[in-house]
Motif scaffolding. Structure first.
Motif: not given
Lengths: 128, 184
Positions: A113, A77, A42-44, A103-106, A79
């Motif tokens: 990503v 992950f 999930g997270d970076d 994919y990534s919500y930031l 960007q």
């Protein structure tokens, strides 16, 4: 980002110290950044500073596999526009597996990503 | 993770051309049809569950895991009897994951493809906040990969050593479908 020393201390106490694997990147024993490894997905996975990121990641990787013996896969992950970050991972030996769309919500935005991974075997340990 | 609080009666979705498959909620009375695929080791091969060994076990599983699922539909032929099911799981606020299982007798006829196509279209209508629908398929599960490709999912890459399934470390292929993607 933090606006006061107090905020930073709270972050260090609540997020950094109990963190499963987080190390200070130090020059002359003073912290200039941090690198962290999160369990699960999930997270970076990795944050880095300019110019020394590759070194930090290449030192961290064997330490992580050593400290967390059940880990088989490290993933990151990145960007799509973050070329510098991609270069760091590639230099350390991560393999780019694909482009994950939306994919990534930031910070309120959705990003495409690249997913990279480094496996204990065969990437770090050569096959017999 | 939230269920649509306005959804009191899940709709029956019928495919076109009409008469091929329809989707509806599962019920306990589907237990015997459920056992046809749930006891089949070939069907269970790439699934996280072991084959079912008794009717009692099947009833318990349907009660505890199937009927409680936030979004699961039986895949039915004209006689309204299920030949498998399809489900959608929340990943986070903007992402969902799709999964499906079909009795082996009905493999290779396009039924799963049709079900995935119907559900993909339906999900984006029902949940407009969803930005990405994804599927993870075992690298050796060629049939399931073909289903997603035929619908128009994008094959994004192979995630190596991604998951431990029944004691083995598996590579998984990641597929995705975005609301703006065209159906094939």
């Amino acid at each position: 980002s933090f606006t006061s020393e107090e905020e930073a201390l709270v972050f260090m106490r609540d997020a950094c110290l109990p963190h499963p694997w987080r190390r200070s990147i130090s020059i002359d024993d003073r912290s200039i950044g941090f690198i962290s490894v999160f369990p699960e997905t999930g997270d970076d996975s990795i944050n880095w500073g300019k110019g020394i990121a590759t070194r930090a990641v290449s030192i961290a990787v064997p330490q992580v596999f050593n400290d967390l013996p059940h880990v088989l896969r490290l993933q990151a992950f990145v960007q799509t526009q973050n070329k510098a970050s991609q270069r760091v991972l590639e230099k350390v030996g991560f393999q780019r597996e694909g482009l994950l769309r939306k994919y990534s919500y930031l910070k309120g935005e959705i990003h495409d990503v690249f997913v990279y991974s480094l496996l204990l075997s065969p990437d770090l340990l050569p096959l017999p | 993770m939230e269920m649509d609080s306005n959804e009191t009666q899940p709709t029956v979705v019928v495919s076109s051309p009409p008469g091929r498959i329809s989707l509806r909620p599962m019920t306990l009375s589907d237990v015997d049809d459920y056992m046809v695929w749930a006891t089949d080791a070939e069907v269970a091969r790439f699934c996280s569950w072991e084959p079912c060994t008794s009717r009692e076990e099947a009833i318990k599983y349907i009660t505890d895991s199937v009927l409680t699922h936030p979004w699961l539909r039986a895949i039915c032929l004209e006689d309204d009897r299920p030949i498998g099911y399809i489900l959608v799981m929340p990943v986070d606020n903007i992402r969902k994951e799709i999964g499906y299982v079909l009795a082996r007798k009905y493999w290779g006829k396009g039924f799963a493809t049709e079900a995935v196509r119907l559900v993909t279209a339906e999900i984006f209508k029902e949940m407009p906040e969803i930005e990405r629908l994804e599927a993870l398929v075992d690298v050796d599960n060629m049939g399931s990969q073909r289903v997603l490709e035929k619908v128009g999912f994008t094959r994004e890459g192979v995630m190596r050593n991604y998951i431990i399934m029944k004691g083995s470390v598996r590579d998984m292929v990641m597929f995705s479908f975005l609301p703006s993607d065209p159906f094939k």
